[in-house]
Design a protein around this motif. Sequence first.
Motif, PDB file in Angstrom:
ATOM      1  N   MET A   1       0.822  -1.205   0.000  1.00  0.00           N
ATOM      2  CA  MET A   1       0.000   0.000   0.000  1.00  0.00           C
ATOM      3  C   MET A   1       0.857   1.256   0.000  1.00  0.00           C
ATOM      4  O   MET A   1       1.895   1.301   0.661  1.00  0.00           O
ATOM      5  CB  MET A   1      -0.922  -0.002   1.225  1.00  0.00           C
ATOM      6  N   LYS A   2       0.390   2.267  -0.737  1.00  0.00           N
ATOM      7  CA  LYS A   2       1.026   3.577  -0.710  1.00  0.00           C
ATOM      8  C   LYS A   2       0.497   4.398   0.454  1.00  0.00           C
ATOM      9  O   LYS A   2       1.217   5.213   1.028  1.00  0.00           O
ATOM     10  CB  LYS A   2       0.768   4.310  -2.026  1.00  0.00           C
ATOM     11  N   ASN A   3      -0.776   4.203   0.783  1.00  0.00           N
ATOM     12  CA  ASN A   3      -1.403   4.929   1.880  1.00  0.00           C
ATOM     13  C   ASN A   3      -1.225   4.168   3.184  1.00  0.00           C
ATOM     14  O   ASN A   3      -0.842   2.987   3.197  1.00  0.00           O
ATOM     15  CB  ASN A   3      -2.898   5.125   1.600  1.00  0.00           C
ATOM     16  N   GLU A   4      -1.522   4.836   4.288  1.00  0.00           N
ATOM     17  CA  GLU A   4      -1.410   4.215   5.600  1.00  0.00           C
ATOM     18  C   GLU A   4      -2.513   3.186   5.806  1.00  0.00           C
ATOM     19  O   GLU A   4      -3.612   3.306   5.270  1.00  0.00           O
ATOM     20  CB  GLU A   4      -1.509   5.283   6.698  1.00  0.00           C
ATOM     21  N   PHE A   5      -2.190   2.164   6.582  1.00  0.00           N
ATOM     22  CA  PHE A   5      -3.180   1.157   6.949  1.00  0.00           C
ATOM     23  C   PHE A   5      -4.302   1.846   7.722  1.00  0.00           C
ATOM     24  O   PHE A   5      -4.048   2.745   8.522  1.00  0.00           O
ATOM     25  CB  PHE A   5      -2.529   0.082   7.810  1.00  0.00           C
ATOM     26  N   PRO A   6      -5.568   1.467   7.487  1.00  0.00           N
ATOM     27  CA  PRO A   6      -6.687   2.142   8.159  1.00  0.00           C
ATOM     28  C   PRO A   6      -6.519   2.171   9.674  1.00  0.00           C
ATOM     29  O   PRO A   6      -6.356   1.129  10.308  1.00  0.00           O
ATOM     30  CB  PRO A   6      -7.898   1.290   7.753  1.00  0.00           C
ATOM     31  N   SER A   7      -6.544   3.363  10.234  1.00  0.00           N
ATOM     32  CA  SER A   7      -6.310   3.498  11.678  1.00  0.00           C
ATOM     33  C   SER A   7      -7.392   2.815  12.499  1.00  0.00           C
ATOM     34  O   SER A   7      -7.130   2.357  13.618  1.00  0.00           O
ATOM     35  CB  SER A   7      -6.237   4.987  12.044  1.00  0.00           C
ATOM     36  N   ILE A   8      -8.588   2.704  11.953  1.00  0.00           N
ATOM     37  CA  ILE A   8      -9.692   2.100  12.693  1.00  0.00           C
ATOM     38  C   ILE A   8      -9.487   0.602  12.914  1.00  0.00           C
ATOM     39  O   ILE A   8     -10.120  -0.015  13.756  1.00  0.00           O
ATOM     40  CB  ILE A   8     -11.027   2.369  11.956  1.00  0.00           C
ATOM     41  N   LEU A   9      -8.541   0.001  12.136  1.00  0.00           N
ATOM     42  CA  LEU A   9      -8.283  -1.440  12.233  1.00  0.00           C
ATOM     43  C   LEU A   9      -6.919  -1.763  12.830  1.00  0.00           C
ATOM     44  O   LEU A   9      -6.558  -2.936  12.930  1.00  0.00           O
ATOM     45  CB  LEU A   9      -8.382  -2.078  10.839  1.00  0.00           C
ATOM     46  N   ARG A  10      -6.161  -0.756  13.217  1.00  0.00           N
ATOM     47  CA  ARG A  10      -4.798  -1.000  13.685  1.00  0.00           C
ATOM     48  C   ARG A  10      -4.728  -1.782  14.987  1.00  0.00           C
ATOM     49  O   ARG A  10      -3.716  -2.402  15.293  1.00  0.00           O
ATOM     50  CB  ARG A  10      -4.059   0.333  13.854  1.00  0.00           C
ATOM     51  N   PHE A  11      -5.796  -1.772  15.764  1.00  0.00           N
ATOM     52  CA  PHE A  11      -5.765  -2.461  17.046  1.00  0.00           C
ATOM     53  C   PHE A  11      -6.110  -3.944  16.901  1.00  0.00           C
ATOM     54  O   PHE A  11      -6.122  -4.684  17.886  1.00  0.00           O
ATOM     55  CB  PHE A  11      -6.739  -1.797  18.037  1.00  0.00           C
ATOM     56  N   ILE A  12      -6.404  -4.403  15.674  1.00  0.00           N
ATOM     57  CA  ILE A  12      -6.750  -5.799  15.440  1.00  0.00           C
ATOM     58  C   ILE A  12      -5.587  -6.488  14.718  1.00  0.00           C
ATOM     59  O   ILE A  12      -5.034  -5.952  13.759  1.00  0.00           O
ATOM     60  CB  ILE A  12      -8.032  -5.925  14.590  1.00  0.00           C
ATOM     61  N   THR A  13      -5.223  -7.681  15.164  1.00  0.00           N
ATOM     62  CA  THR A  13      -4.158  -8.445  14.517  1.00  0.00           C
ATOM     63  C   THR A  13      -4.536  -8.764  13.081  1.00  0.00           C
ATOM     64  O   THR A  13      -5.648  -9.224  12.812  1.00  0.00           O
ATOM     65  CB  THR A  13      -3.909  -9.764  15.269  1.00  0.00           C
ATOM     66  N   ILE A  14      -3.607  -8.525  12.142  1.00  0.00           N
ATOM     67  CA  ILE A  14      -3.923  -8.705  10.728  1.00  0.00           C
ATOM     68  C   ILE A  14      -3.278  -9.971  10.179  1.00  0.00           C
ATOM     69  O   ILE A  14      -2.362 -10.544  10.770  1.00  0.00           O
ATOM     70  CB  ILE A  14      -3.480  -7.489   9.888  1.00  0.00           C
ATOM     71  N   CYS A  15      -3.772 -10.410   9.012  1.00  0.00           N
ATOM     72  CA  CYS A  15      -3.149 -11.461   8.211  1.00  0.00           C
ATOM     73  C   CYS A  15      -2.506 -10.736   7.018  1.00  0.00           C
ATOM     74  O   CYS A  15      -3.219 -10.121   6.211  1.00  0.00           O
ATOM     75  CB  CYS A  15      -4.203 -12.452   7.725  1.00  0.00           C
ATOM     76  N   ASP A  16      -1.185 -10.801   6.911  1.00  0.00           N
ATOM     77  CA  ASP A  16      -0.464 -10.016   5.901  1.00  0.00           C
ATOM     78  C   ASP A  16       0.020 -10.927   4.758  1.00  0.00           C
ATOM     79  O   ASP A  16       0.978 -11.671   4.903  1.00  0.00           O
ATOM     80  CB  ASP A  16       0.723  -9.308   6.553  1.00  0.00           C
ATOM     81  N   TYR A  17      -0.654 -10.839   3.628  1.00  0.00           N
ATOM     82  CA  TYR A  17      -0.288 -11.640   2.460  1.00  0.00           C
ATOM     83  C   TYR A  17       0.956 -11.091   1.774  1.00  0.00           C
ATOM     84  O   TYR A  17       1.582 -11.788   0.973  1.00  0.00           O
ATOM     85  CB  TYR A  17      -1.462 -11.661   1.476  1.00  0.00           C
ATOM     86  N   THR A  18       1.322  -9.841   2.071  1.00  0.00           N
ATOM     87  CA  THR A  18       2.444  -9.193   1.393  1.00  0.00           C
ATOM     88  C   THR A  18       3.793  -9.539   2.020  1.00  0.00           C
ATOM     89  O   THR A  18       4.832  -9.202   1.466  1.00  0.00           O
ATOM     90  CB  THR A  18       2.276  -7.661   1.417  1.00  0.00           C
ATOM     91  N   ASN A  19       3.789 -10.202   3.163  1.00  0.00           N
ATOM     92  CA  ASN A  19       5.038 -10.557   3.845  1.00  0.00           C
ATOM     93  C   ASN A  19       5.550 -11.894   3.307  1.00  0.00           C
ATOM     94  O   ASN A  19       4.966 -12.950   3.588  1.00  0.00           O
ATOM     95  CB  ASN A  19       4.804 -10.663   5.349  1.00  0.00           C
ATOM     96  N   PRO A  20       6.636 -11.896   2.525  1.00  0.00           N
ATOM     97  CA  PRO A  20       7.119 -13.146   1.924  1.00  0.00           C
ATOM     98  C   PRO A  20       7.585 -14.168   2.953  1.00  0.00           C
ATOM     99  O   PRO A  20       7.561 -15.370   2.695  1.00  0.00           O
ATOM    100  CB  PRO A  20       8.282 -12.686   1.032  1.00  0.00           C
ATOM    101  N   CYS A  21       7.996 -13.699   4.131  1.00  0.00           N
ATOM    102  CA  CYS A  21       8.500 -14.610   5.160  1.00  0.00           C
ATOM    103  C   CYS A  21       7.388 -15.466   5.774  1.00  0.00           C
ATOM    104  O   CYS A  21       7.648 -16.572   6.260  1.00  0.00           O
ATOM    105  CB  CYS A  21       9.213 -13.822   6.255  1.00  0.00           C
ATOM    106  N   THR A  22       6.164 -14.941   5.774  1.00  0.00           N
ATOM    107  CA  THR A  22       5.064 -15.671   6.416  1.00  0.00           C
ATOM    108  C   THR A  22       3.972 -16.079   5.436  1.00  0.00           C
ATOM    109  O   THR A  22       2.946 -16.612   5.846  1.00  0.00           O
ATOM    110  CB  THR A  22       4.439 -14.799   7.523  1.00  0.00           C
ATOM    111  N   GLN A  23       4.200 -15.850   4.143  1.00  0.00           N
ATOM    112  CA  GLN A  23       3.141 -16.090   3.161  1.00  0.00           C
ATOM    113  C   GLN A  23       2.719 -17.561   3.102  1.00  0.00           C
ATOM    114  O   GLN A  23       1.551 -17.877   2.872  1.00  0.00           O
ATOM    115  CB  GLN A  23       3.588 -15.612   1.777  1.00  0.00           C
ATOM    116  N   LYS A  24       3.672 -18.485   3.331  1.00  0.00           N
ATOM    117  CA  LYS A  24       3.321 -19.907   3.231  1.00  0.00           C
ATOM    118  C   LYS A  24       2.365 -20.346   4.344  1.00  0.00           C
ATOM    119  O   LYS A  24       1.719 -21.391   4.234  1.00  0.00           O
ATOM    120  CB  LYS A  24       4.590 -20.764   3.244  1.00  0.00           C
TER     121      LYS A  24
END
Length: 295
Positions: free
Chosen positions: A259-282
Amino acid sequence: MQTVCRDAPGCPEPGPGYPDLGAVPLVALNVSVRRRLGLYLNPRAAVAADWAALAEALGYEYLEIRALEAQPDPSARLLDDWQGRGGATVGRLLELLRDLGRHDILAELRGRIEEDCKKYLQRQEQPVQVPAVDSSVVRTLEMSGITTRDDPYGNVPELFDAFICYCQKDLHFVQDMIKELEQTTFKLKLCVFDRDVLPGSCVWSITSELIERRCRKMVVVISDDYLQSNECDFQTKFALSLSPGARQKRLIPVKCKAMKNEFPSILRFITICDYTNPCTQKWFWIRLAKALLVP
C-alpha cells in the motif's frame, strides 16, 4: 437531550429531520470527515486548540497524549481510541469542539457530519413487524431470498462462515481466497457479494442482514482501493459496531497487496493477516482458515 453546535456561527437550530447527535455513536463518521478533522486538528498551533487539547478535554493522561503524539495521524488515532472506550458520540465531539472554540471546524463540517449521522441512523432502522399478524410473511418479503441458495419462503436461510468485505479491484484476490478456503480440506463457506447475493434489493439492508445474522465472521480485504470504497467503509464500521474492541474476534483484516497509503487506523488495534510478507506467506491461508474456524 439533543446536542448540537447551536453556539457556533452558522450552525442551524435543530428541527424536524435533524438527527439527535448525542445519541449517534462516533462510528457514524466516515473516513473523509475524519481526514478533514485531521487537517484542522493535527497541526500544533498556539492560536487554536488542536488534537492534544481535544485529548485533554476527553480526560486523556499526559503519557497517553505523548504516545498519540508519535502517531502519523494523532487526530484519527485519538478518535479511534476514544471510540473503543465507550460513550463516544458525535454530539459529544461537537460539544467539545465548540467549547474549545473551534467554530471554524463546526462551520465547515456540520453539514457533512449531519449527513453521515442521518445515513447511519437509516442503516440502523429495522423493519417493524405487526405482532401476531403473520409476521413470517413480512420476513419473507423483506430478507428472504437474498442469496442464491436461500429458501425463497424463508424457512431455511443460507448461513456462512465469513462475509468477505472487498472492493472490485481486489476481486482476483477474493477468487484465490475461494480456491484456498472453500475448495480445499478447510471447506469453509464464504459470502462473496458478487457471487452469492441476488440482485434487486437494497444493498445496505442486505449487507447488514448478512453481516449481523448470516455470517459468523467478516474478512476485510485491505488495499489502497479499499480506502476509497464507501461500501467497504460502511461494512467495516458496521461489523465493528457489532463487536466493539474486537472482543468477539469477529473481524479479521487481510492485507492483500503493498500500500502507498497508511493502513486504516480504525483497524490498527486488530491483529492482521499479511499476504504481502514473503516470510510468512506460506502460513497465510492456514492462519486465516484457523481464525475463521474459531467459534
